[in-house]
Enzyme design. Structure first.
Site, PDB file in Angstrom:
ATOM      1  N   CYS A  80       0.848  -1.201   0.000  1.00  0.00           N
ATOM      2  CA  CYS A  80       0.000   0.000   0.000  1.00  0.00           C
ATOM      3  C   CYS A  80       0.882   1.249   0.000  1.00  0.00           C
ATOM      4  CB  CYS A  80      -0.982  -0.044   1.163  1.00  0.00           C
ATOM      5  SG  CYS A  80      -2.333   1.176   0.998  1.00  0.00           S
ATOM      6  N   HIS A 186      -4.161  -4.631  -0.659  1.00  0.00           N
ATOM      7  CA  HIS A 186      -3.988  -5.151   0.703  1.00  0.00           C
ATOM      8  C   HIS A 186      -4.064  -6.677   0.686  1.00  0.00           C
ATOM      9  CE1 HIS A 186      -4.196  -1.408   3.094  1.00  0.00           C
ATOM     10  NE2 HIS A 186      -4.916  -0.964   2.073  1.00  0.00           N
ATOM     11  N   GLU A 188      -3.432  -8.667   3.038  1.00  0.00           N
ATOM     12  CA  GLU A 188      -3.962  -9.164   4.316  1.00  0.00           C
ATOM     13  C   GLU A 188      -5.486  -9.109   4.354  1.00  0.00           C
ATOM     14  OE1 GLU A 188      -3.823  -4.735   5.138  1.00  0.00           O
ATOM     15  OE2 GLU A 188      -2.921  -6.199   3.785  1.00  0.00           O
TER      16      GLU A 188
END
EC number: 4.3.2.10
Length: 204
Positions: A80, A186, A188
């Site tokens: 990011c 992202h 995650e």
């Protein structure tokens, strides 16, 4: 051991949780000494470019990171805003970036017809990748990742671009140069696609 660079910006715990589920050793690193144990580094980041660069400079970790990345060639993944920090600079701020991959961070709002698009770019989006790159080993042709950003990395050298996505314009969302890697979305928050991506990075 994967070291999550903890300089006060980015959700380090979310990555630690994902690596634990994957059975991959990972730790939080907030000192230069902790970084020395790393086989791989992850530079997370959220928020504004200048704030993230300031936090990294004030953390005291920059000299150790430059040595590990530029001299010892330890693999590093910027995520990011962490990816945007790999560039020489950003239209969002005034401070120089790390300059590890030639490029500049640009605003979607400066693109033609940007007024037709909600800002920020938020949600799931298809990612088109170079199938031969090890970061995308064992990936399906149609892969989707979760994005949340208003600025994007614009690489100088097309050879450094591993994957692109489209939001009004095609933009570089994964870059790679030597031992330095960056991903705008992202992982995650990207379920099995993100988990596979992080697993592939850990196995580089």
């Amino acid at each position: 051991m994967i070291a999550l660079i903890d300089y006060g910006v980015g959700n380090v715990q979310a990555f630690l949780n994902m690596f634990k589920r994957l059975g991959i050793d990972a730790c939080r690193a907030s000192t230069s000494e902790a970084l020395q144990q790393a086989s791989h580094l992850i530079l997370p980041g959220v928020g504004a470019f200048d704030h993230a660069m300031t936090q990294l400079q004030q953390s005291g970790l920059r000299p150790a990171l430059d040595t590990l990345v530029l001299e010892q060639k330890i693999p590093v993944l910027g995520i990011c805003v962490g990816m945007q920090m790999l560039a020489s600079g950003s239209d969002e701020g005034q401070l120089p970036g790390l300059g590890w991959i030639p490029g500049r961070v640009k605003a979607f709002a400066q693109q033609p017809d940007s007024h037709k698009l909600p800002m920020p770019h938020m949600g799931w989006n298809d990612v088109k990748f170079r199938a031969e790159h090890p970061l995308f080993r064992d990936f399906e042709a149609e892969s989707r990742f979760y994005f949340l950003h208003s600025y994007y990395f614009d690489a100088v050298d097309e050879a450094d671009v591993v994957a692109t996505a489209e939001y009004g314009v095609d933009f570089d969302c994964v870059v790679s140069r030597g031992n330095v890697y960056g991903i705008q979305c992202h992982p995650e928050k990207s379920h099995r696609f993100g988990a596979q991506f992080l697993k592939n990075f850990a196995e580089l």
